[in-house]
Motif scaffolding. Structure first.
Motif, PDB file in Angstrom:
ATOM      1  N   GLY A  43     -18.840  -3.248   4.470  1.00 46.33           N
ATOM      2  CA  GLY A  43     -18.765  -4.412   5.343  1.00 46.33           C
ATOM      3  C   GLY A  43     -17.846  -4.182   6.525  1.00 46.33           C
ATOM      4  O   GLY A  43     -16.829  -3.505   6.408  1.00 46.33           O
ATOM      5  N   SER A  44     -18.227  -4.734   7.675  1.00 45.95           N
ATOM      6  CA  SER A  44     -17.409  -4.670   8.885  1.00 45.95           C
ATOM      7  C   SER A  44     -17.441  -6.024   9.577  1.00 45.95           C
ATOM      8  O   SER A  44     -18.415  -6.763   9.469  1.00 45.95           O
ATOM      9  N   GLU A  45     -16.362  -6.333  10.289  1.00 42.84           N
ATOM     10  CA  GLU A  45     -16.243  -7.589  11.020  1.00 42.84           C
ATOM     11  C   GLU A  45     -15.956  -7.272  12.483  1.00 42.84           C
ATOM     12  O   GLU A  45     -15.127  -6.426  12.788  1.00 42.84           O
ATOM     13  N   TYR A  46     -16.684  -7.949  13.389  1.00 47.10           N
ATOM     14  CA  TYR A  46     -16.507  -7.735  14.821  1.00 47.10           C
ATOM     15  C   TYR A  46     -16.297  -9.075  15.515  1.00 47.10           C
ATOM     16  O   TYR A  46     -16.927 -10.070  15.160  1.00 47.10           O
ATOM     17  N   GLN A  47     -15.430  -9.076  16.523  1.00 52.05           N
ATOM     18  CA  GLN A  47     -15.217 -10.250  17.359  1.00 52.05           C
ATOM     19  C   GLN A  47     -16.308 -10.288  18.428  1.00 52.05           C
ATOM     20  O   GLN A  47     -16.758  -9.248  18.888  1.00 52.05           O
ATOM     21  N   GLN A  70     -18.535  -2.916  23.344  1.00 56.74           N
ATOM     22  CA  GLN A  70     -17.667  -2.361  24.375  1.00 56.74           C
ATOM     23  C   GLN A  70     -16.229  -2.463  23.888  1.00 56.74           C
ATOM     24  O   GLN A  70     -15.904  -3.316  23.070  1.00 56.74           O
ATOM     25  N   ASP A  71     -15.390  -1.577  24.392  1.00 57.15           N
ATOM     26  CA  ASP A  71     -13.971  -1.610  24.061  1.00 57.15           C
ATOM     27  C   ASP A  71     -13.277  -2.638  24.945  1.00 57.15           C
ATOM     28  O   ASP A  71     -13.514  -2.680  26.152  1.00 57.15           O
ATOM     29  N   VAL A  72     -12.433  -3.473  24.342  1.00 56.75           N
ATOM     30  CA  VAL A  72     -11.655  -4.465  25.081  1.00 56.75           C
ATOM     31  C   VAL A  72     -10.211  -4.401  24.610  1.00 56.75           C
ATOM     32  O   VAL A  72      -9.927  -3.967  23.492  1.00 56.75           O
ATOM     33  N   MET A  73      -9.302  -4.836  25.462  1.00 52.21           N
ATOM     34  CA  MET A  73      -7.889  -4.914  25.096  1.00 52.21           C
ATOM     35  C   MET A  73      -7.578  -6.352  24.702  1.00 52.21           C
ATOM     36  O   MET A  73      -7.845  -7.284  25.469  1.00 52.21           O
ATOM     37  N   ARG A  74      -7.048  -6.547  23.525  1.00 51.20           N
ATOM     38  CA  ARG A  74      -6.646  -7.859  23.025  1.00 51.20           C
ATOM     39  C   ARG A  74      -5.228  -7.740  22.483  1.00 51.20           C
ATOM     40  O   ARG A  74      -4.982  -6.999  21.539  1.00 51.20           O
ATOM     41  N   GLY A  76      -2.666  -6.233  23.534  1.00 53.43           N
ATOM     42  CA  GLY A  76      -2.120  -4.878  23.578  1.00 53.43           C
ATOM     43  C   GLY A  76      -2.794  -3.883  22.645  1.00 53.43           C
ATOM     44  O   GLY A  76      -2.317  -2.762  22.491  1.00 53.43           O
ATOM     45  N   GLN A  77      -3.886  -4.277  22.005  1.00 56.10           N
ATOM     46  CA  GLN A  77      -4.613  -3.373  21.105  1.00 56.10           C
ATOM     47  C   GLN A  77      -6.050  -3.224  21.584  1.00 56.10           C
ATOM     48  O   GLN A  77      -6.669  -4.193  22.030  1.00 56.10           O
ATOM     49  N   ARG A  78      -6.554  -2.001  21.472  1.00 61.14           N
ATOM     50  CA  ARG A  78      -7.946  -1.761  21.845  1.00 61.14           C
ATOM     51  C   ARG A  78      -8.826  -2.055  20.642  1.00 61.14           C
ATOM     52  O   ARG A  78      -8.577  -1.583  19.540  1.00 61.14           O
ATOM     53  N   ARG A  79      -9.890  -2.851  20.886  1.00 61.68           N
ATOM     54  CA  ARG A  79     -10.840  -3.227  19.831  1.00 61.68           C
ATOM     55  C   ARG A  79     -12.253  -3.108  20.366  1.00 61.68           C
ATOM     56  O   ARG A  79     -12.487  -3.206  21.561  1.00 61.68           O
TER      57      ARG A  79
END
Length: 109
Positions: A43-47, A70-74, A76-79
């Protein structure tokens, strides 16, 4: 990337604390486990934005979908965040009944 979409969660409203509006979407998937000796799904969870998840309204879950990320910064962390979800039609092989998504089969009595 193709994935088994197993659930969605949409939370929208106005914060009682700050009075600011919020909209949070989560997409839950079952992805193949990759590696030596590995098999099955994890299982995986994505915003993602709730508007992206609205494409799945009215569809029976779980289902297969093509996901674009796509990679986003939230904070100060890349997600990785889902930016597009395209439901895929069920795959049917001639002479073979349609196969249910993982975890949805029911044994006949």
């Amino acid at each position: 990337m193709k994935a088994h979409v197993i659930g969605i969660e949409i939370s929208e409203g106005v914060s009682k604390k700050t009075g600011n509006a919020y909209a949070i979407g989560k997409l839950y998937t079952a992805l193949p486990i990759v590696g030596k000796g590995a098999r099955g799904l994890m299982g995986s969870e994505y915003q993602c934005e709730p508007a992206v998840l609205r494409k799945l309204d009215g569809l029976e879950l779980p289902c297969m979908a093509e996901l674009e990320m796509q990679d986003v910064m939230r904070y100060g962390q890349r997600r990785q965040e889902i930016v597009s979800v395209v439901p895929l039609p069920p795959q049917v092989t001639p002479g073979k009944p349609a196969q249910a998504a993982p975890g949805t089969s029911v044994a006949p009595r």
